[in-house]
Write an enzyme that holds these catalytic residues in place. Structure first.
Site, PDB file in Angstrom:
ATOM      1  N   GLY A  59      -1.291 -11.293  -6.059  1.00  0.00           N
ATOM      2  CA  GLY A  59      -2.065 -10.375  -6.889  1.00  0.00           C
ATOM      3  C   GLY A  59      -2.581 -11.073  -8.132  1.00  0.00           C
ATOM      4  N   CYS A  86       3.168 -15.849  -3.371  1.00  0.00           N
ATOM      5  CA  CYS A  86       2.408 -16.111  -4.605  1.00  0.00           C
ATOM      6  C   CYS A  86       2.931 -15.264  -5.776  1.00  0.00           C
ATOM      7  CB  CYS A  86       0.913 -15.899  -4.345  1.00  0.00           C
ATOM      8  SG  CYS A  86      -0.102 -16.663  -5.610  1.00  0.00           S
ATOM      9  N   TYR A  87       2.219 -14.225  -6.181  1.00  0.00           N
ATOM     10  CA  TYR A  87       2.744 -13.382  -7.268  1.00  0.00           C
ATOM     11  C   TYR A  87       4.143 -12.849  -6.906  1.00  0.00           C
ATOM     12  CZ  TYR A  87       3.263  -9.650 -10.685  1.00  0.00           C
ATOM     13  OH  TYR A  87       3.752  -8.839 -11.682  1.00  0.00           O
ATOM     14  N   HIS A 176      -0.375 -19.298   0.573  1.00  0.00           N
ATOM     15  CA  HIS A 176      -0.741 -18.093   1.337  1.00  0.00           C
ATOM     16  C   HIS A 176      -0.701 -18.359   2.839  1.00  0.00           C
ATOM     17  CE1 HIS A 176      -1.973 -15.531  -2.025  1.00  0.00           C
ATOM     18  NE2 HIS A 176      -2.174 -16.697  -2.619  1.00  0.00           N
ATOM     19  N   GLU A 178      -0.942 -16.196   5.084  1.00  0.00           N
ATOM     20  CA  GLU A 178      -1.765 -15.198   5.795  1.00  0.00           C
ATOM     21  C   GLU A 178      -3.196 -15.662   6.037  1.00  0.00           C
ATOM     22  OE1 GLU A 178      -0.638 -15.103   2.739  1.00  0.00           O
ATOM     23  OE2 GLU A 178      -1.770 -13.828   1.375  1.00  0.00           O
ATOM     24  N   ASP A 234     -16.338   1.557  16.444  1.00  0.00           N
ATOM     25  CA  ASP A 234     -15.509   2.546  15.752  1.00  0.00           C
ATOM     26  C   ASP A 234     -15.892   3.975  16.130  1.00  0.00           C
ATOM     27  OD1 ASP A 234     -14.657   0.243  14.616  1.00  0.00           O
ATOM     28  OD2 ASP A 234     -15.667   0.541  12.697  1.00  0.00           O
ATOM     29  N   LYS A 376      -9.508  -3.373  13.141  1.00  0.00           N
ATOM     30  CA  LYS A 376     -10.590  -3.417  14.135  1.00  0.00           C
ATOM     31  C   LYS A 376     -10.097  -3.904  15.509  1.00  0.00           C
ATOM     32  CE  LYS A 376     -15.289  -3.444  14.404  1.00  0.00           C
ATOM     33  NZ  LYS A 376     -16.182  -2.508  13.699  1.00  0.00           N
TER      34      LYS A 376
END
Ligand code: XMP
Length: 520
Positions: A59, A86-87, A176, A178, A234, A376
């Protein structure tokens, strides 16, 4: 709320990172349900016994200030494994008595190489001999470890890049995992999930289908639902899902703006009306759209005109049906996450869909958003389990304003026809060369410039067609697709020869950022 009622799950506490949703997605890809909770919603966490692991996201805040976003210390006493990213790492360090300093010298942005200090379950099969690439984005760094924590890895700039308190199962990483730039970042998650949290990989979106259908039935009861069907993934999945739940009480409205891809409108209508037997109402508004867009060059104006006109037409149509109580929308989980503030109080504000923004307020309809807990790729899997054909299921995203934002400048019916023909050739060539599914989004656009060319013995003075094809994970960042030269040769030849009005084809080689995917 429906899917969140799982036997086992991982929760991600969001401190406002742009990529928090990628953490949730990575975990679900492993067959484990994950849910994002903003820090101002922590009091809503119930049933801690179902939570097998907690991840603290990154963040923009800093723990070096007097006030910083935090979590109650009791969460650490629940004996649930915790991973701070991280944060999240900095917060763990701060709360357990270590030190963090903000330092321009120690900051790391971009790639860094890990240096291993000791073994850990978290890094099993992750760290190679001093060439493990990770992605960093931080200015604050841990300068002193808290008591009972150990360093697992460092980089040449920061001493404590991975830390752990083995006994308490609390872990922190500065980089990170991710983002795809961290090589083998998924390994960090699988180690945390399966070696540390010991959660099972039993979650599957296709098994949630009946729950979703049941919930729609329960919510809608005997009322009617209206849905704007565009033929994109969608809205198609929303329509099929609701149709399974309430059949004829669902009214799908298709508005032909004349700004769709070539043959797309008819194709979508045929599939949903004839194949899936849905209650579809057609409205041809293409002339009206062209009239309203005449001489409009400003992209924002174009978008506004298209959006407002859509609302007007849709509203008029909805009034013809009695007893409609719900408006169905294909809002996805990332839309929900992006629209809620991490620290403020307006946490439940839901972003309206691009295409139908503003409708519910004006029309006094309640929102029905059955996909709002899904990503998605999960919507695609759900679509498959509902029998959605591959041609629709795997379709590239298409923007609400359609070709209007791919014809730079003024829009005319002649330009729409030229663009539709060029785009049709491009997309079919991608399909024929097995490239379509490797690309996140591809399209042809028409630039507002004419240039000189020569065809046969004659001079031409015609439009320039721009081709764009990008790879991406979620449309937030993107890179241009690297076509082989023979594909370029073939496509430029086919377009220039096949589409009167175009004598030049160019390829867009910018990434996002700094460009966007669309041109306007
Ligand atoms: P940009 O151009 O912002 O696009 O990089 C990111 C993704 O969003 C899509 N997009 C839209 N989708 N209505 C939509 O439904 C819109 O107004 C709109 N504008 C952009 C774009 O196609 C890409 O997938």
């Amino acid at each position: 709320m429906l899917l969140q009622n799982q036997k086992e799950k991982i929760i991600i506490i969001d401190f406002g990172s742009q990529v928090t949703k990628l953490i949730a997605r990575r975990i679900r890809e492993f067959g484990v349900f994950s849910e994002i909770i903003t820090i101002n919603n922590l009091k809503n966490i119930k049933n801690f016994d179902k939570i097998k692991g907690i991840i603290l996201s990154g963040g923009p805040s800093t723990v070096t200030k007097k006030k910083f976003p935090s979590i109650p210390i009791e969460i650490f006493q629940k004996k649930i494994p915790i991973l701070g990213i991280c944060y999240g790492l900095q917060l763990i360090t701060k709360l357990f008595g270590g030190s963090i300093k903000s330092s321009k010298k120690k900051r790391e942005f971009g790639r860094a190489i890990l240096i291993k200090k000791r073994n850990s379950l978290l890094t099993k099969n992750f760290i190679n001999k001093n060439n493990t690439l990770v992605w960093m984005s931080h200015q604050d760094a841990v300068t002193k470890l808290p008591k009972n924590f150990e360093a697992i890895a460092s980089t040449n700039k920061s001493k404590f890049t991975i830390i752990e308190n083995k006994k308490k199962k609390i872990y922190g990483i500065q980089f990170h995992p991710e983002v795809t730039h961290t090589k083998k970042g998924k390994k960090i998650f699988s180690n945390f999930l399966f070696l540390i949290c010991k959660i099972e990989d039993k979650w599957k979106i296709s098994s949630e289908k009946n729950k979703l259908i049941y919930n729609i039935k329960k919510q809608v009861k005997d009322d009617k639902v209206i849905c704007a069907l565009s033929g994109g993934v969608d809205s198609s999945v929303v329509a099929l899902l609701i149709n399974k739940a309430i059949k004829k009480k669902l009214i799908c409205v298709m508005v032909d703006t004349g700004l769709m891809r070539k043959n797309e409108f008819k194709y979508t209508y045929n599939i949903f009306k004839k194949k899936y037997k849905l209650n579809v109402k057609l409205i041809n508004a293409s002339k009206l759209y062209l009239k309203k867009l005449n001489n409009v060059k400003n992209p924002e104006k174009k978008r506004k005109i298209i959006g407002n006109l859509f609302i007007k037409i849709f509203e008029k149509e909805a009034k013809k049906f009695k007893g409609i109580k719900y408006l169905a929308q294909g809002t996805l989980y990332p839309d929900v996450i992006e629209s809620r503030s991490t620290t403020g109080s307006k946490s439940s504000k839901i972003k309206s869909h691009h295409n139908v923004g503003g409708l519910p307020k004006k029309m006094n309809l309640k929102l029905l958003e059955p996909l709002n807990e899904l990503f998605k790729d999960e919507v695609r899997i759900l679509g498959k389990s509902l029998g959605l054909i591959d041609q629709v299921k795997n379709k590239h995203p298409f923007p609400g304003p359609g070709l209007a934002i791919r014809i730079v400048g003024n829009i005319t019916s002649e330009k729409v026809k030229i663009l539709q023909d060029a785009d049709y050739i491009f997309i079919n060539e991608l399909i024929d060369n097995n490239l379509y599914d490797k690309i996140w989004q591809a399209y042809a656009a028409l630039l507002p410039i004419k240039t000189v060319g020569v065809m046969g013995d004659s001079r031409t003075y015609e439009y320039t067609c721009l081709l764009r094809a990008v790879t991406s994970e979620d449309g937030m960042t993107a890179d241009y697709f690297n076509f082989p030269k023979d594909f370029f040769d073939k496509i430029s030849n086919k377009i220039v020869n096949g589409v009167p009005g175009i004598n030049r084809v160019v390829y867009d080689i910018t990434s996002k950022p700094p460009s966007t995917i669309e041109l306007e």
